[in-house]
Design a protein around this motif. Sequence first.
Motif, PDB file in Angstrom:
ATOM      1  N   ILE A 168      44.850  50.382  50.545  1.00  0.00           N
ATOM      2  CA  ILE A 168      44.309  49.751  49.341  1.00  0.00           C
ATOM      3  C   ILE A 168      43.620  48.454  49.749  1.00  0.00           C
ATOM      4  N   VAL A 169      42.383  48.267  49.279  1.00  0.00           N
ATOM      5  CA  VAL A 169      41.666  47.023  49.567  1.00  0.00           C
ATOM      6  C   VAL A 169      41.672  46.147  48.328  1.00  0.00           C
ATOM      7  N   VAL A 170      42.199  44.953  48.462  1.00  0.00           N
ATOM      8  CA  VAL A 170      42.080  43.970  47.390  1.00  0.00           C
ATOM      9  C   VAL A 170      41.135  42.879  47.868  1.00  0.00           C
ATOM     10  N   GLY A 171      40.128  42.605  47.040  1.00  0.00           N
ATOM     11  CA  GLY A 171      39.133  41.604  47.424  1.00  0.00           C
ATOM     12  C   GLY A 171      37.811  41.975  46.792  1.00  0.00           C
ATOM     13  N   ALA A 172      36.899  41.012  46.733  1.00  0.00           N
ATOM     14  CA  ALA A 172      35.647  41.250  46.024  1.00  0.00           C
ATOM     15  C   ALA A 172      34.582  40.270  46.460  1.00  0.00           C
ATOM     16  N   THR A 173      33.355  40.583  46.062  1.00  0.00           N
ATOM     17  CA  THR A 173      32.252  39.653  46.315  1.00  0.00           C
ATOM     18  C   THR A 173      31.778  39.017  45.015  1.00  0.00           C
ATOM     19  N   ALA A 174      32.208  39.573  43.910  1.00  0.00           N
ATOM     20  CA  ALA A 174      31.710  39.061  42.625  1.00  0.00           C
ATOM     21  C   ALA A 174      32.804  39.167  41.573  1.00  0.00           C
ATOM     22  N   TYR A 175      33.923  38.519  41.831  1.00  0.00           N
ATOM     23  CA  TYR A 175      35.032  38.529  40.873  1.00  0.00           C
ATOM     24  C   TYR A 175      35.500  37.093  40.695  1.00  0.00           C
ATOM     25  N   PRO A 176      35.393  36.560  39.468  1.00  0.00           N
ATOM     26  CA  PRO A 176      35.644  35.120  39.283  1.00  0.00           C
ATOM     27  C   PRO A 176      37.106  34.728  39.069  1.00  0.00           C
TER      28      PRO A 176
END
Length: 417
Positions: A168-176
Motif C-alpha cells: 500500500i502506498v500512502v502519499g501524494a503530490t496534490a493532497y492538502p
Amino acid sequence: MNKLLAEVDPQVVEITTKDLERQQNTLMLIPSENYASRAVMEIQGSILANKYAEGYPGERYYNGCQFMDDVESLAINRAKALFGAEHINVQPHAGSQANMAVYHALLEPGDTILGMSLSQGGHLTHGATVNFSGNLYNIAAYGVDVDSEMIDMDEVGRLAKEHRPKLIVVGATAYPRHFDFEAWRKIADSVEAYLLADIAHIAGLIAGGAHPDPVPYSDVVTTTTHKTLRGPRGAMIMCKAEYADKIDRAVFPGLQGGPFLHTIAARAVAFKEASEPEFKTYQEQIVKNAKALAKRLMENGFRLVSGGTDNHLMLIDLTSKYEKMSGRQAADHLEDAGIIVNKNTIPFDKRKPKTTSGLRLGTPMVTTRGMNEEAMIQIADFITEALEGRQKKSIKLRIQEEVKEFCAQFPIYEYLN
Ligand SMILES: *Cc1c(COP(=O)(O)O)cnc(C)c1O
C-alpha cells in the motif's frame, strides 16, 4: 581545463542568467520546487562529480573511493539522525527511481499495489497507466471522499480487503491534508501488506516537525530531497533493517549504476541544514503561510479543495468562480502576471489532465525568500486581480511590474548579482 564558464560557454551563461532573473522577479508557487542554498549548489558543481563509485561504502567496484565512502556515509548518518530510520539508501537519482526500487525489492510483476489515483492527487509512480508502475503491477486505486474531499480511511480499509494488495502506498503530490500514518499501518496489517510512505512533498515538513511522522509506522519511506527538504535534486529510501539488503540491491545493481556523489554530498549538506533550529522555524512558516494564503484566497471568493490546507499546498477549484476558465488558461494568465503555479486536476474533475479545472499552489519557495503571512495576503490579491483582469494585457503587465517590485524586497542568491 581551468577556464571560467563565462569564457568557455557564454551562451549557457546567458540562458542561466535569464532564468536567474525569472526566479528573482516572479512569485514561484509550485509546491514541489524550492531554492536550494548556495552551499548545496556549490558542492553539486564540485569535483566529486568526476568519480565512479558503484557499490556502497566499504564495498565498491571501483578503486579510489575512500573519500566517496566518507561523503556517502556522512549523508547516510545525517539522514538517519534527521529521520530516525533504521536503514537509509541515499543513491536513487530521483523520486521515481526510489519508488521503482522499492517495488523491485518487495514485489513481483503482477502483484497488487493500492495507491492514490493520479487524478485525485497520487503520483505517476503510484500506479498511473502511463507509468511503469501501472504497466508492471496490478493497480487498485483509492481517492478522496466526494463531500469532504479528504481520504476516507474506511473506504481505504474496504478497498484493501477487496483487493488484498501486497503493498500500500500512502502519499501524494496534490493532497492538502495530513496523513494519519498510524491508521494506514493498521489497514496494511489487516491485509498483511507492506506499507510504503512516499513523502516526496512533505519530507521537509516531517523533518521540521510540521507534519506527522511516518517512519515508526512504515516498512519503507521514500522521498525526494529537492522539494520541502530544500536539498539538491535527488531521492532516498528509508526502511526497517530487515529490508536493507533487498532495498540496496534493488537500487544497485538492480536499477542504477554509478551513484551521483556530487549530489549525495549536496544531500549531506542539506541534511545538516535541516538539522539546524532555523529549519524547524522555516517549515512551520511554510505551513503558516499556506494557511494565510488559503484564507485570503477563500475570502476573495475561491473555493479550495477540502476547504483549506494542513500542509504546504492547496488546490483552487476554478469552477467555483469561473465556469469557462480551465486550469491551463488560468496558469498561463498568471504567468503573464509574473506568478508561476501548476494547473492541476481537482477531485472528480470534468476536464482532462492537460486542461484541468484547478490550480495547485504552494509556499515553500516564497517562504525560503523570507515572506510571511502578510506577504501571502498580497500574493492572494495579485492572483485574484490577475484572474479578474485576465482579458486585459495591460492589467497583467501592470501586475507583473508590481510583482517584480514586490519580489525585489526578497532577493535570492545575492552573491550571483
Ligand atoms: C515528486 C514526487 C515523486 C517523484 O519525484 P521525481 O524526482 O520527479 O522522480 C514521487 N512521489 C511523489 C509523491 C512526488 O511528489
